[in-house]
Design a protein around this motif. Structure first.
Motif, PDB file in Angstrom:
ATOM      1  N   GLY A 167       0.730  -1.324   0.399  1.00 60.10           N
ATOM      2  CA  GLY A 167       0.084   0.054   0.176  1.00 60.10           C
ATOM      3  C   GLY A 167       1.400   1.345   0.394  1.00 60.10           C
ATOM      4  N   SER A 168      -0.050   2.414  -0.503  1.00 58.27           N
ATOM      5  CA  SER A 168       1.007   3.114  -0.465  1.00 58.27           C
ATOM      6  C   SER A 168       1.421   4.465   0.796  1.00 58.27           C
ATOM      7  CB  SER A 168       0.197   4.887  -1.484  1.00 58.27           C
ATOM      8  OG  SER A 168      -1.018   4.835  -1.183  1.00 58.27           O
ATOM      9  N   GLY A 169       0.528   4.411   1.723  1.00 60.59           N
ATOM     10  CA  GLY A 169       1.105   4.505   3.455  1.00 60.59           C
ATOM     11  C   GLY A 169       1.770   3.153   3.451  1.00 60.59           C
ATOM     12  N   VAL A 170       1.933   1.929   2.937  1.00 61.36           N
ATOM     13  CA  VAL A 170       3.362   1.533   4.165  1.00 61.36           C
ATOM     14  C   VAL A 170       4.591   2.014   2.965  1.00 61.36           C
ATOM     15  CG1 VAL A 170       4.128  -0.734   3.769  1.00 61.36           C
ATOM     16  CG2 VAL A 170       2.079  -0.803   4.343  1.00 61.36           C
ATOM     17  N   ALA A 171       4.600   2.445   1.632  1.00 60.93           N
ATOM     18  CA  ALA A 171       5.598   2.961   1.150  1.00 60.93           C
ATOM     19  C   ALA A 171       6.099   4.159   1.920  1.00 60.93           C
ATOM     20  CB  ALA A 171       5.325   3.016  -0.480  1.00 60.93           C
ATOM     21  N   ARG A 172       5.534   4.405   2.316  1.00 65.70           N
ATOM     22  CA  ARG A 172       5.127   5.879   2.763  1.00 65.70           C
ATOM     23  C   ARG A 172       6.034   6.669   3.924  1.00 65.70           C
ATOM     24  NH1 ARG A 172       0.642   8.580   1.168  1.00 65.70           N
ATOM     25  NH2 ARG A 172      -0.188   7.535   2.922  1.00 65.70           N
ATOM     26  N   GLU A 173       5.649   5.260   5.141  1.00 64.28           N
ATOM     27  CA  GLU A 173       6.145   5.468   6.458  1.00 64.28           C
ATOM     28  C   GLU A 173       7.460   4.683   6.108  1.00 64.28           C
ATOM     29  OE1 GLU A 173       4.864   3.481  10.744  1.00 64.28           O
ATOM     30  OE2 GLU A 173       3.680   3.929   9.067  1.00 64.28           O
ATOM     31  N   LEU A 174       7.867   3.655   5.111  1.00 61.38           N
ATOM     32  CA  LEU A 174       8.934   2.961   5.233  1.00 61.38           C
ATOM     33  C   LEU A 174       9.768   3.443   3.987  1.00 61.38           C
ATOM     34  CD1 LEU A 174       7.782  -0.827   5.700  1.00 61.38           C
ATOM     35  CD2 LEU A 174       8.541   0.923   7.182  1.00 61.38           C
ATOM     36  N   GLY A 175       9.437   4.486   3.608  1.00 63.64           N
ATOM     37  CA  GLY A 175      10.898   5.101   2.322  1.00 63.64           C
ATOM     38  C   GLY A 175      10.743   3.822   1.856  1.00 63.64           C
ATOM     39  N   VAL A 176       9.720   3.261   0.818  1.00 66.14           N
ATOM     40  CA  VAL A 176      10.822   2.662  -0.583  1.00 66.14           C
ATOM     41  C   VAL A 176      10.250   2.722  -1.494  1.00 66.14           C
ATOM     42  CG1 VAL A 176      11.112   0.744   1.417  1.00 66.14           C
ATOM     43  CG2 VAL A 176       8.842   0.743   0.645  1.00 66.14           C
ATOM     44  N   GLY A 177      10.722   2.834  -2.633  1.00 65.23           N
ATOM     45  CA  GLY A 177       9.960   2.658  -3.879  1.00 65.23           C
ATOM     46  C   GLY A 177      10.004   1.449  -4.772  1.00 65.23           C
ATOM     47  N   ILE A 178       9.387   1.845  -5.881  1.00 62.57           N
ATOM     48  CA  ILE A 178       9.189   0.630  -6.809  1.00 62.57           C
ATOM     49  C   ILE A 178      10.710   0.035  -6.828  1.00 62.57           C
ATOM     50  CG2 ILE A 178       8.856  -0.220  -9.211  1.00 62.57           C
ATOM     51  CD1 ILE A 178       6.244   0.639  -7.462  1.00 62.57           C
ATOM     52  N   GLY A 179      11.299  -1.043  -6.712  1.00 64.69           N
ATOM     53  CA  GLY A 179      13.056  -1.173  -6.936  1.00 64.69           C
ATOM     54  C   GLY A 179      12.959  -2.081  -6.157  1.00 64.69           C
ATOM     55  N   ASP A 180      12.956  -1.383  -5.149  1.00 63.64           N
ATOM     56  CA  ASP A 180      13.560  -1.240  -3.393  1.00 63.64           C
ATOM     57  C   ASP A 180      12.789  -2.696  -3.006  1.00 63.64           C
ATOM     58  OD1 ASP A 180      14.494   1.033  -4.642  1.00 63.64           O
ATOM     59  OD2 ASP A 180      13.113   2.408  -2.481  1.00 63.64           O
ATOM     60  N   VAL A 206       7.916  -4.597  -5.626  1.00 64.39           N
ATOM     61  CA  VAL A 206       7.345  -4.372  -7.786  1.00 64.39           C
ATOM     62  C   VAL A 206       5.718  -3.384  -8.082  1.00 64.39           C
ATOM     63  CG1 VAL A 206       7.690  -5.985  -8.155  1.00 64.39           C
ATOM     64  CG2 VAL A 206       5.686  -6.599  -7.446  1.00 64.39           C
ATOM     65  N   TYR A 207       4.901  -3.030  -6.983  1.00 61.52           N
ATOM     66  CA  TYR A 207       3.778  -2.657  -7.063  1.00 61.52           C
ATOM     67  C   TYR A 207       3.137  -2.590  -5.894  1.00 61.52           C
ATOM     68  CZ  TYR A 207      -1.596  -1.805  -8.726  1.00 61.52           C
ATOM     69  OH  TYR A 207      -2.287  -1.811  -9.453  1.00 61.52           O
ATOM     70  N   ILE A 208       2.838  -0.771  -5.893  1.00 58.02           N
ATOM     71  CA  ILE A 208       2.557   0.223  -5.002  1.00 58.02           C
ATOM     72  C   ILE A 208       0.687   0.671  -5.253  1.00 58.02           C
ATOM     73  CG2 ILE A 208       2.919   2.296  -3.460  1.00 58.02           C
ATOM     74  CD1 ILE A 208       5.546   2.159  -3.979  1.00 58.02           C
ATOM     75  N   PHE A 209       0.014  -0.008  -4.005  1.00 60.74           N
ATOM     76  CA  PHE A 209      -0.856   0.276  -4.973  1.00 60.74           C
ATOM     77  C   PHE A 209      -1.886   1.787  -4.029  1.00 60.74           C
ATOM     78  CE2 PHE A 209      -1.054  -2.991  -2.437  1.00 60.74           C
ATOM     79  CZ  PHE A 209      -2.498  -2.176  -0.866  1.00 60.74           C
ATOM     80  N   THR A 210      -3.004   2.189  -4.454  1.00 62.64           N
ATOM     81  CA  THR A 210      -3.614   3.244  -3.260  1.00 62.64           C
ATOM     82  C   THR A 210      -5.282   2.868  -3.069  1.00 62.64           C
ATOM     83  OG1 THR A 210      -2.199   4.897  -4.230  1.00 62.64           O
ATOM     84  CG2 THR A 210      -4.130   5.780  -2.731  1.00 62.64           C
ATOM     85  N   ALA A 211      -5.362   2.150  -2.089  1.00 63.12           N
ATOM     86  CA  ALA A 211      -7.001   1.726  -1.975  1.00 63.12           C
ATOM     87  C   ALA A 211      -7.970   3.305  -2.053  1.00 63.12           C
ATOM     88  CB  ALA A 211      -7.151   0.502  -1.358  1.00 63.12           C
ATOM     89  N   GLY A 212      -7.871   3.464  -1.511  1.00 61.73           N
ATOM     90  CA  GLY A 212      -8.399   4.750  -0.909  1.00 61.73           C
ATOM     91  C   GLY A 212      -8.983   4.548   0.664  1.00 61.73           C
ATOM     92  N   ARG A 213      -8.297   3.525   1.664  1.00 59.98           N
ATOM     93  CA  ARG A 213      -8.747   3.424   2.640  1.00 59.98           C
ATOM     94  C   ARG A 213      -7.480   3.130   3.399  1.00 59.98           C
ATOM     95  NH1 ARG A 213     -12.931   0.528   4.533  1.00 59.98           N
ATOM     96  NH2 ARG A 213     -11.652   1.137   6.255  1.00 59.98           N
ATOM     97  N   TYR A 214      -7.603   5.346   4.453  1.00 60.63           N
ATOM     98  CA  TYR A 214      -5.518   5.168   5.553  1.00 60.63           C
ATOM     99  C   TYR A 214      -5.513   3.779   5.703  1.00 60.63           C
ATOM    100  CZ  TYR A 214      -2.439   7.212   8.386  1.00 60.63           C
ATOM    101  OH  TYR A 214      -1.361   7.129   9.495  1.00 60.63           O
TER     102      TYR A 214
END
Length: 431
Positions: A167-180, A206-214
């Motif tokens: 999820g995009s929230g996980v990626a934002r909090e952990l500071g990771v992106g595609i390929g990390d 390989v994929y970061i999604f945003t479901a719309g729910r925090y």
């Protein structure tokens, strides 16, 4: 020539007199100030009612859509068995058979086996608890809020078998992106002679999604089904079956069929069971808000009474003259009823226009408010969704209009009756 007293109800001269009274200046015995106060009050009250109903409807629909678009409509799981050590085992061994039989039930669109577990995820900016869903790529690609929103996602879901989706929230909090690479740490790892050692595995994002729910974007991670079986020691078994249906609102009608298809030991948990209490609370809150705002509309409508009482007092001489030349009590009543009714109608129409305009531009309005307040007006960690949604429904607008007009017409009758019953002799005695 037709006499005034014999004219039909709401005739032209009654409309003419009522309109003239509404437009009269105070120096001429009018109450234009009170009329404007009544108009503004009703306008704001009706607009507030429409805005509130639209926001409540939008919030409910968005909340339900995020539930149905990113979670199972029905979860089928095992009642469990007791193993030789006395431990409860709820895994499903014949998960392929369960999935195929459930998918064959009328109204079911998909049945997918899942492996679930809660672990610690570690990235460049720290660690956080996440919930891992082990799922097949073909099943993941049918989840609307996760896979069918390319504009809200990063990466390539076709590479899901090669890594992990977060999820995009996980990626934002952990500071990771595609390929990390994201490290998953589970306390329930391999069992050794010295005890159970934590299991640590690293996967490419390989994929970061945003479901719309925090809460979903902040905690959810998808892992390929076979990898999740290995990681959570679920070789040859699944934890539950995730089921999607054609009509989520009618899910209760097919739950029995799904249980029978799954076989003995199957239990059902629907989306209504998980979110039903919250939706019921929303319904109660909607009803309470409507009652409160109805009282606001009533209070605004009471200004019409004040204006009409002053108008009747100021127009006593006119009433006496009208009655003397043959105008009936009913005609006088209709004249002053029209004065109040016109105020209610005009105020209601202005309120509808203002409310609709506000709802249509609600994103821009909140952006301005957010800018001047320094941000934080809408906190997704509290509200659950990222923005304040609003949805106009014809029935909500109709309810607001009927309420406002009904109250305006009803309370107008009483001062109008007072004017109609005024004795013309008393009205002209000191003139």
């Amino acid at each position: 020539m037709q006499k005034a007293g014999s004219t039909g109800p709401f005739s032209r001269f009654e409309w003419m007199i009522a309109w003239r009274y509404l437009r009269a200046r105070r120096a001429e015995g009018g109450v234009s100030t009170m009329t404007w106060i009544s108009l503004i009050g009703i306008t704001l009250a009706v607009a507030a009612l429409i805005i509130t109903l639209a926001v409540r409807t939008g919030f409910r629909n968005e909340f339900v859509d995020t539930i149905l678009g990113s979670n199972a409509h029905v979860t089928v799981y095992s009642a469990g068995t007791i193993d030789a050590n006395g431990n409860m085992n709820r895994t499903i061994e014949d998960y392929r058979g369960w999935s195929e039989r459930i998918a064959a039930v009328d109204g079911v669109t998909r049945a997918a086996p899942l492996v679930k577990g809660q672990v610690m995820a570690s990235g460049r900016d720290g660690a956080a608890g996440v919930e891992v869903y082990g799922i097949e790529k073909a099943d993941l690609m049918t989840i609307p809020r996760v896979a069918v929103r390319p504009d809200m996602a990063l990466g390539d879901l076709a590479r899901f078998d090669e890594g992990i989706a977060i999820g995009s929230g996980v990626a934002r909090e952990l500071g990771v992106g595609i390929g990390d690479r994201l490290k998953l740490i589970s306390p329930e790892g391999a069992k050794t002679a010295f005890g159970t050692s934590p299991r640590v595995s690293s996967y490419e994002v390989v994929y970061i999604f945003t479901a719309g729910r925090y809460d979903i974007d902040r905690t959810r991670v998808y892992l390929p089904f076979s990898d999740a079986q290995v990681y959570f020691n679920r070789d040859g078994v699944a934890d539950e079956i995730e089921v999607m249906v054609e009509d989520p609102d009618g899910v209760d009608d097919i739950t029995i069929n799904m249980m029978m298809a799954a076989g003995d030991g199957a239990l059902i948990w629907t989306w209504r069971d998980s979110a039903g209490s919250f939706l019921r609370a929303l319904t109660i809150e909607d009803n309470v808000m409507f009652v409160i705002l109805s009282i606001v509309v009533l209070i605004a409508s009471m200004n019409i009474v004040s204006g009409l009482v002053m108008l009747v007092k100021n127009k006593g001489r006119d009433i006496g003259i009208l009655r003397t030349i043959g105008v009936t009590e009913a005609s006088v009543l209709r004249i002053f009823f029209l004065c109040g009714a016109l105020t209610g109608v005009i105020g209601t129409l202005m309120g509808v226009a203002l409310g609709v305009l506000f709802v249509v531009n609600i994103d821009g309005i909140f952006a301005v408010v957010n800018f001047f307040s320094g941000g934080g007006v809408w906190d997704p960690s509290i509200r659950g969704i990222y923005e304040l949604p609003a949805e106009l429904r014809a029935w909500d607008i109709a309810k607001s209009v009927m309420l406002s007009l009904g109250l305006s017409f009803f309370i107008t009758i009483f001062p109008a009756r007072r004017a109609a019953r005024m004795n013309p002799v008393e009205a002209l005695r000191y003139e």
